[in-house]
Design a protein around this motif. Structure first.
Motif, PDB file in Angstrom:
ATOM      1  N   ARG A   1       0.839  -1.185   0.000  1.00  0.00           N
ATOM      2  CA  ARG A   1       0.000   0.000   0.000  1.00  0.00           C
ATOM      3  C   ARG A   1       0.878   1.240   0.000  1.00  0.00           C
ATOM      4  NH1 ARG A   1      -2.735   0.402   6.091  1.00  0.00           N
ATOM      5  NH2 ARG A   1      -0.852   1.063   7.185  1.00  0.00           N
TER       6      ARG A   1
ATOM      7  N   VAL B   1       2.259  -4.911   2.887  1.00  0.00           N
ATOM      8  CA  VAL B   1       1.194  -5.265   3.817  1.00  0.00           C
ATOM      9  C   VAL B   1       1.351  -6.729   4.206  1.00  0.00           C
ATOM     10  CG1 VAL B   1      -1.289  -5.449   4.176  1.00  0.00           C
ATOM     11  CG2 VAL B   1      -0.357  -3.543   2.837  1.00  0.00           C
TER      12      VAL B   1
ATOM     13  N   MET C   1       1.210  -4.783  10.736  1.00  0.00           N
ATOM     14  CA  MET C   1       0.022  -5.200  10.017  1.00  0.00           C
ATOM     15  C   MET C   1      -0.690  -6.347  10.729  1.00  0.00           C
ATOM     16  SD  MET C   1      -0.041  -3.213   7.412  1.00  0.00           S
ATOM     17  CE  MET C   1       1.030  -2.166   6.442  1.00  0.00           C
TER      18      MET C   1
ATOM     19  N   PHE D   1      -5.084  -7.248   9.871  1.00  0.00           N
ATOM     20  CA  PHE D   1      -5.003  -7.599   8.457  1.00  0.00           C
ATOM     21  C   PHE D   1      -4.921  -9.118   8.299  1.00  0.00           C
ATOM     22  CE2 PHE D   1      -4.054  -3.460   6.444  1.00  0.00           C
ATOM     23  CZ  PHE D   1      -3.873  -2.689   7.582  1.00  0.00           C
TER      24      PHE D   1
ATOM     25  N   ILE E   1      -9.327  -6.332   6.035  1.00  0.00           N
ATOM     26  CA  ILE E   1      -8.865  -5.366   7.028  1.00  0.00           C
ATOM     27  C   ILE E   1     -10.018  -5.079   7.980  1.00  0.00           C
ATOM     28  CG2 ILE E   1      -7.730  -3.165   7.430  1.00  0.00           C
ATOM     29  CD1 ILE E   1      -6.990  -3.055   4.492  1.00  0.00           C
TER      30      ILE E   1
ATOM     31  N   VAL F   1     -10.867  -0.737  10.614  1.00  0.00           N
ATOM     32  CA  VAL F   1     -10.073   0.172   9.782  1.00  0.00           C
ATOM     33  C   VAL F   1      -9.913   1.528  10.468  1.00  0.00           C
ATOM     34  CG1 VAL F   1     -10.649  -0.963   7.626  1.00  0.00           C
ATOM     35  CG2 VAL F   1     -12.098   0.899   8.450  1.00  0.00           C
TER      36      VAL F   1
ATOM     37  N   ASP G   1      -5.254   3.947   7.436  1.00  0.00           N
ATOM     38  CA  ASP G   1      -5.254   2.876   6.434  1.00  0.00           C
ATOM     39  C   ASP G   1      -5.587   3.424   5.049  1.00  0.00           C
ATOM     40  OD1 ASP G   1      -6.805   0.661   8.822  1.00  0.00           O
ATOM     41  OD2 ASP G   1      -4.681   0.791   8.268  1.00  0.00           O
TER      42      ASP G   1
ATOM     43  N   TYR H   1      -3.938   0.546  -2.613  1.00  0.00           N
ATOM     44  CA  TYR H   1      -3.512  -0.820  -2.320  1.00  0.00           C
ATOM     45  C   TYR H   1      -3.221  -1.533  -3.633  1.00  0.00           C
ATOM     46  CZ  TYR H   1      -4.742  -0.294   2.573  1.00  0.00           C
ATOM     47  OH  TYR H   1      -4.779   0.120   3.884  1.00  0.00           O
TER      48      TYR H   1
END
Length: 121
Positions: free
Chosen positions: A38, A48, A63, A67, A82, A85, A89, A93
């Motif tokens: 990301r 990520v 992460m 995640f 995810i 959030v 964030d 991505y």
């Protein structure tokens, strides 16, 4: 020719959840690794998570917890869930994959164009 296409929620409220999908298409013999990076506005691209064809998952320590990466080899797809959030964030991505197009060829790296995620507080 191989293509990776990302899809998923564009905007979400803080505290909610979202799921991103990445599907590979084209001439595919096998997919070695699939993963997500990301890039937030004004920041460097960051890893990520990655998932290997054996199911091993590698993700940055910050992460872990919110995640979850998974893949479906029958669909040549990877997913990123995810939870809880946060506004931080918010980022583009990108999906990537190391793909063999032939049994005799080494895996090559492919990237999707990215999907934008915006988290509002």
């Amino acid at each position: 020719q191989v293509q990776l296409v990302e899809s998923g929620e564009g905007s979400v409220q803080a505290g909610g959840s979202l799921r991103l999908s990445c599907t590979a298409s084209g001439t595919i013999f096998s997919i070695v690794n699939m993963g997500w990076y990301r890039q937030a506005p004004g920041k460097k691209r960051e890893l990520v998570a990655t998932i290997t064809n054996g199911g091993f998952i590698d993700s940055e320590h910050f992460m872990k917890g919110r995640f979850t990466i998974s893949r479906d080899d029958n669909k040549n797809a990877a997913f990123l869930q995810i939870n809880s959030v946060k506004p931080e964030d918010t980022a583009d991505y990108f999906c990537y994959a190391y793909i063999k197009t032939r049994s005799s060829s080494p895996p090559r790296e492919y990237w999707g164009r990215g999907t934008q995620v915006t988290v509002s507080s």
